[in-house]
Write a protein that holds these residues in place. Structure first.
Motif, PDB file in Angstrom:
ATOM      1  N   GLY A  16      41.626  46.852  32.841  1.00  0.00           N
ATOM      2  CA  GLY A  16      41.314  48.269  32.692  1.00  0.00           C
ATOM      3  C   GLY A  16      42.547  49.062  32.304  1.00  0.00           C
ATOM      4  N   LYS A  70      39.955  53.451  34.486  1.00  0.00           N
ATOM      5  CA  LYS A  70      38.752  52.978  33.792  1.00  0.00           C
ATOM      6  C   LYS A  70      38.754  51.453  33.847  1.00  0.00           C
ATOM      7  CE  LYS A  70      36.617  52.596  29.293  1.00  0.00           C
ATOM      8  NZ  LYS A  70      36.953  52.399  27.916  1.00  0.00           N
ATOM      9  N   LEU A  71      37.783  50.898  34.568  1.00  0.00           N
ATOM     10  CA  LEU A  71      37.621  49.455  34.653  1.00  0.00           C
ATOM     11  C   LEU A  71      36.834  49.001  33.429  1.00  0.00           C
ATOM     12  CD1 LEU A  71      38.032  46.969  36.533  1.00  0.00           C
ATOM     13  CD2 LEU A  71      35.764  47.471  37.474  1.00  0.00           C
ATOM     14  N   TYR A  72      37.346  48.018  32.710  1.00  0.00           N
ATOM     15  CA  TYR A  72      36.635  47.516  31.540  1.00  0.00           C
ATOM     16  C   TYR A  72      35.367  46.780  31.976  1.00  0.00           C
ATOM     17  CZ  TYR A  72      41.035  48.309  28.954  1.00  0.00           C
ATOM     18  OH  TYR A  72      42.155  48.855  28.388  1.00  0.00           O
ATOM     19  N   ASP A  73      34.302  46.900  31.171  1.00  0.00           N
ATOM     20  CA  ASP A  73      33.052  46.179  31.454  1.00  0.00           C
ATOM     21  C   ASP A  73      33.309  44.674  31.440  1.00  0.00           C
ATOM     22  OD1 ASP A  73      31.630  48.542  31.674  1.00  0.00           O
ATOM     23  OD2 ASP A  73      31.042  48.546  29.568  1.00  0.00           O
ATOM     24  N   GLU A  74      34.106  44.241  30.475  1.00  0.00           N
ATOM     25  CA  GLU A  74      34.480  42.833  30.352  1.00  0.00           C
ATOM     26  C   GLU A  74      36.004  42.746  30.298  1.00  0.00           C
ATOM     27  OE1 GLU A  74      32.646  39.936  30.204  1.00  0.00           O
ATOM     28  OE2 GLU A  74      30.907  41.171  30.717  1.00  0.00           O
TER      29      GLU A  74
END
Length: 124
Positions: A50, A99-103
């Motif tokens: 993220g 913001k945490l990445y989806d993947e």
């Protein structure tokens, strides 16, 4: 400007949960105007997970920095003291929003070398 930082998984988890709102550093990138930090969670995770916006960059004598950041440091005073021992100046990025990445990304998706930085590196 963006930098990629290598951060231990235990601290990444605390950043994600909001328990840790400061990322401490012994030295800062030389270039000014760092607005975004992309987070590489070190092994055993080994992924870019993220990013966060930098609210402020703080530089103070260690004791003063601890007083300003201790409530949301995500670390113990003992750890802080050991980390900054023999340092006249201590630094921290204040985390505005994570913001945490989806993947999660593999490091080679972010850096052509495929080698995570020891401390930080600039990215586009």
């Amino acid at each position: 400007m963006k930098v990629l930082l290598s951060i231990k998984p235990e601290f990444v988890e605390k950043i994600i949960s909001g328990e840790k709102k400061f990322e401490f550093r012994k030295s800062l990138p030389k270039r000014e105007g760092i607005t975004t930090v992309v987070v590489y969670s070190t092994k055993p995770v080994g992924k870019v997970v993220g990013e966060f916006k930098v609210k402020h960059t703080l530089s103070h004598e260690p004791e003063s920095l601890w007083e300003k950041t201790k409530e949301f440091s995500g670390i113990t005073k003992n750890f802080f003291d050991e980390y900054f021992s023999a340092r006249a100046l201590a630094h921290a990025f204040e985390i505005d929003s994570f913001k945490l990445y989806d993947e999660p990304l593999v490091i080679s998706d972010v850096l052509p070398s495929g080698t995570p930085p020891q401390s930080y590196c600039y990215i586009n």
